[in-house]
Design a protein around this motif. Structure first.
Motif, short mmCIF file in Angstrom:
data_model
loop_
_atom_site.label_atom_id
_atom_site.label_comp_id
_atom_site.label_asym_id
_atom_site.label_seq_id
_atom_site.Cartn_x
_atom_site.Cartn_y
_atom_site.Cartn_z
N PHE A 18 33.76 36.13 45.25
CA PHE A 18 34.73 37.19 45.52
C PHE A 18 35.05 37.10 47.01
O PHE A 18 34.29 37.62 47.83
CB PHE A 18 34.16 38.56 45.15
N PRO A 19 36.15 36.44 47.38
CA PRO A 19 36.45 36.23 48.80
C PRO A 19 36.75 37.52 49.56
O PRO A 19 36.52 37.58 50.76
CB PRO A 19 37.65 35.29 48.79
N LYS A 20 37.25 38.53 48.86
CA LYS A 20 37.46 39.84 49.48
C LYS A 20 37.38 40.90 48.39
O LYS A 20 37.59 40.62 47.21
CB LYS A 20 38.78 39.92 50.24
N PHE A 21 37.09 42.12 48.79
CA PHE A 21 36.84 43.22 47.86
C PHE A 21 37.98 43.41 46.85
O PHE A 21 37.74 43.63 45.68
CB PHE A 21 36.60 44.51 48.65
N GLY A 22 39.21 43.31 47.28
CA GLY A 22 40.35 43.57 46.42
C GLY A 22 40.77 42.41 45.53
O GLY A 22 41.74 42.53 44.79
N ASP A 23 40.08 41.30 45.59
CA ASP A 23 40.44 40.13 44.79
C ASP A 23 39.75 40.22 43.43
O ASP A 23 38.55 40.06 43.32
CB ASP A 23 40.01 38.86 45.52
N GLY A 24 40.52 40.49 42.39
CA GLY A 24 39.96 40.71 41.06
C GLY A 24 39.85 39.50 40.17
O GLY A 24 39.46 39.61 39.01
N ARG A 25 40.19 38.32 40.67
CA ARG A 25 40.14 37.12 39.83
C ARG A 25 38.76 36.85 39.25
O ARG A 25 38.62 36.37 38.13
CB ARG A 25 40.60 35.89 40.62
N GLY A 26 37.72 37.20 39.98
CA GLY A 26 36.36 36.96 39.51
C GLY A 26 36.03 37.71 38.23
O GLY A 26 35.28 37.22 37.39
N TYR A 27 36.61 38.89 38.06
CA TYR A 27 36.40 39.65 36.83
C TYR A 27 36.96 38.89 35.63
O TYR A 27 36.32 38.78 34.59
CB TYR A 27 37.09 41.02 36.91
N SER A 28 38.16 38.35 35.79
CA SER A 28 38.79 37.58 34.71
C SER A 28 38.02 36.30 34.42
O SER A 28 37.85 35.93 33.26
CB SER A 28 40.23 37.22 35.10
N ILE A 29 37.55 35.65 35.47
CA ILE A 29 36.76 34.43 35.29
C ILE A 29 35.50 34.73 34.48
O ILE A 29 35.14 33.99 33.56
CB ILE A 29 36.42 33.81 36.66
N ALA A 30 34.83 35.83 34.80
CA ALA A 30 33.61 36.19 34.07
C ALA A 30 33.90 36.44 32.60
O ALA A 30 33.17 35.97 31.72
CB ALA A 30 32.97 37.43 34.70
N ARG A 31 34.95 37.20 32.31
CA ARG A 31 35.28 37.48 30.91
C ARG A 31 35.59 36.19 30.16
O ARG A 31 35.16 36.01 29.02
CB ARG A 31 36.47 38.44 30.80
N LEU A 32 36.33 35.28 30.79
CA LEU A 32 36.63 34.00 30.14
C LEU A 32 35.36 33.20 29.88
O LEU A 32 35.18 32.65 28.79
CB LEU A 32 37.60 33.18 31.00
N LEU A 33 34.49 33.14 30.87
CA LEU A 33 33.24 32.38 30.69
C LEU A 33 32.41 32.96 29.56
O LEU A 33 31.86 32.21 28.74
CB LEU A 33 32.44 32.37 31.98
N ARG A 34 32.29 34.26 29.48
CA ARG A 34 31.46 34.89 28.45
C ARG A 34 32.13 34.90 27.08
O ARG A 34 31.48 34.61 26.07
CB ARG A 34 31.12 36.33 28.84
N GLU A 35 33.40 35.22 27.02
CA GLU A 35 34.05 35.43 25.72
C GLU A 35 34.71 34.19 25.16
O GLU A 35 34.54 33.88 23.99
CB GLU A 35 35.07 36.57 25.86
N ARG A 36 35.45 33.46 25.96
CA ARG A 36 36.14 32.28 25.44
C ARG A 36 35.21 31.07 25.37
O ARG A 36 35.18 30.34 24.40
CB ARG A 36 37.35 31.93 26.31
N TYR A 37 34.44 30.87 26.45
CA TYR A 37 33.59 29.68 26.53
C TYR A 37 32.15 29.95 26.11
O TYR A 37 31.34 29.04 26.09
CB TYR A 37 33.66 29.08 27.94
#
Length: 103
Positions: A18-37
Motif C-alpha cells: 500500500f504505497p499510500k493510505f488512500g490507494d485502494g488497489r491492494g484491497y482489490s488485489i487481495a479479493r482477487l487472490l482469495r476469491e478468483r485464484y
C-alpha cells in the motif's frame, strides 16, 4: 494477481504494498487472490498501513499486517473488535447479513 497466478501454489506468503493510505488497489488485489485464484497462503499488507484499515483489510482476505512505523501495534489490535457484524459480503463471509439472518 494474474501475473503470479501460476506460482501461487508455491508461495507461502504474498505481500501486497500500500504505497499510500488512500490507494485502494491492494484491497482489490487481495479479493482477487482469495476469491478468483483461491490463494490459501499468508496474505500480508505492507507499506502505508494504519490501524484504521485493519478490519477492512482482514475482510478482504489479509491475515497479516506490517503497520507503518508510527503505529502502535498493541493499540491497533482494537481495530478487530470495533464491529460485531458486517452487512456486505467479504472474502471471510461470502453470505450477506440479511441472508444469514434468514437461516
Amino acid at each position: 494477481p494474474a501475473a503470479i497466478a501460476n506460482d501461487l501454489t508455491r508461495l507461502d506468503v504474498v505481500a501486497v504494498n500500500f504505497p499510500k493510505f488512500g490507494d485502494g488497489r491492494g484491497y482489490s488485489i487481495a479479493r482477487l487472490l482469495r476469491e478468483r485464484y483461491r490463494y490459501q497462503g499468508e496474505l500480508r499488507a505492507i507499506g502505508d498501513v494504519l490501524r484504521d484499515q485493519l478490519q477492512d483489510l482482514e475482510r478482504c482476505g489479509f491475515d497479516s499486517f506490517e503497520l507503518r512505523a508510527d503505529q502502535n501495534a498493541q493499540a491497533a489490535l482494537g481495530a478487530f473488535t470495533g464491529f460485531s457484524n458486517q452487512y456486505q459480503t467479504s472474502a471471510l463471509q461470502p453470505v450477506p447479513l440479511f441472508r444469514r439472518r434468514l437461516s
